[in-house]
Design a protein around this motif. Structure first.
Motif, PDB file in Angstrom:
ATOM      1  N   GLU A   1      59.253 -26.586  33.801  1.00  0.00           N
ATOM      2  CA  GLU A   1      58.585 -25.283  33.832  1.00  0.00           C
ATOM      3  C   GLU A   1      57.693 -25.218  35.064  1.00  0.00           C
ATOM      4  OE1 GLU A   1      57.967 -24.120  29.137  1.00  0.00           O
ATOM      5  OE2 GLU A   1      56.347 -25.162  30.178  1.00  0.00           O
ATOM      6  N   GLU A   2      57.688 -24.069  35.701  1.00  0.00           N
ATOM      7  CA  GLU A   2      56.887 -23.924  36.916  1.00  0.00           C
ATOM      8  C   GLU A   2      55.420 -23.645  36.617  1.00  0.00           C
ATOM      9  OE1 GLU A   2      58.629 -21.380  39.861  1.00  0.00           O
ATOM     10  OE2 GLU A   2      60.634 -22.163  39.456  1.00  0.00           O
ATOM     11  N   THR A   3      55.125 -23.184  35.431  1.00  0.00           N
ATOM     12  CA  THR A   3      53.742 -22.890  35.056  1.00  0.00           C
ATOM     13  C   THR A   3      53.435 -23.537  33.717  1.00  0.00           C
ATOM     14  OG1 THR A   3      54.404 -20.853  33.940  1.00  0.00           O
ATOM     15  CG2 THR A   3      53.772 -20.658  36.267  1.00  0.00           C
ATOM     16  N   GLY A   4      52.206 -23.356  33.285  1.00  0.00           N
ATOM     17  CA  GLY A   4      51.820 -23.842  31.966  1.00  0.00           C
ATOM     18  C   GLY A   4      51.827 -25.351  31.875  1.00  0.00           C
ATOM     19  N   ARG A   5      52.415 -25.849  30.810  1.00  0.00           N
ATOM     20  CA  ARG A   5      52.392 -27.284  30.538  1.00  0.00           C
ATOM     21  C   ARG A   5      53.432 -28.061  31.342  1.00  0.00           C
ATOM     22  NH1 ARG A   5      52.819 -27.419  24.283  1.00  0.00           N
ATOM     23  NH2 ARG A   5      52.852 -29.646  24.668  1.00  0.00           N
ATOM     24  N   ARG A   6      54.245 -27.336  32.098  1.00  0.00           N
ATOM     25  CA  ARG A   6      55.271 -27.948  32.943  1.00  0.00           C
ATOM     26  C   ARG A   6      56.181 -28.868  32.128  1.00  0.00           C
ATOM     27  NH1 ARG A   6      55.253 -27.186  38.050  1.00  0.00           N
ATOM     28  NH2 ARG A   6      55.984 -29.230  38.672  1.00  0.00           N
ATOM     29  N   ARG A   7      56.557 -28.357  30.957  1.00  0.00           N
ATOM     30  CA  ARG A   7      57.467 -29.113  30.093  1.00  0.00           C
ATOM     31  C   ARG A   7      58.791 -29.355  30.795  1.00  0.00           C
ATOM     32  NH1 ARG A   7      56.203 -25.733  24.765  1.00  0.00           N
ATOM     33  NH2 ARG A   7      56.575 -24.137  26.298  1.00  0.00           N
TER      34      ARG A   7
END
Length: 164
Positions: free
Chosen positions: A49-55
């Protein structure tokens, strides 16, 4: 597990705990470390993921499906490894007290009965969406636990008869 659906390591941990984790122990760290190795080997892909928690979400690649097919086609001749603390204690029981042995038999009987009951309930939940082979897996788990439950019930009856 990725053959069924793309997943994060957390998803894998959840799936494993309610399925194959019943009969194949996984260190939780393995479910976080192993995907990186499989990515490096070209067997799965990774999307971050590019944003947030970058899961990190992992998905099986054609080479991974081929490796899975090869693994499934391979021979399975290894002996089953049983790691049961109850059996270990039973082996050394001659060094303990009779009451401890009775308690062991009661505890193990109850434990295996509970596990069989849990598997039975789990099977009832799975029957709606699991495939035939997943259901056969849990069926064997139920049979195994009932067999071991019966062993401990029989043994407990022997011990109680000795006390009479």
């Amino acid at each position: 597990m990725l053959s069924y659906s793309a997943a994060t390591s957390y998803d894998l941990k959840q799936w494993v705990s309610g399925t194959v984790g019943n009969f194949w122990a996984f260190a939780h760290s393995q479910l976080y470390d192993e995907p990186a190795r499989l990515v490096a080997d070209g067997l799965i892909s990774e999307t971050v993921e590019e944003t947030g928690r970058r899961r990190r979400t992992y998905e099986i690649l054609p080479a991974g499906r081929e490796a899975l097919r090869d693994w499934l086609a391979g021979r399975t001749e290894d002996a089953v490894e049983v790691r049961d603390i109850g059996l270990l204690k039973l082996f050394f029981a001659s060094f303990g007290e009779h009451d401890d042995l009775v308690r062991l038999a009661r505890d193990r009987h109850a434990s295996h009965r509970q596990r069989a009951d849990d598997y039975t309930a789990q099977r009832e939940e799975l029957v709606e969406y699991a495939d035939r082979w997943q259901l056969k897996t849990i069926e064997l788990g139920i049979r195994y636990e009932r067999c071991v439950e019966q062993f401990w019930a029989d043994f407990l009856a022997e011990l109680e008869a000795e006390q009479s």
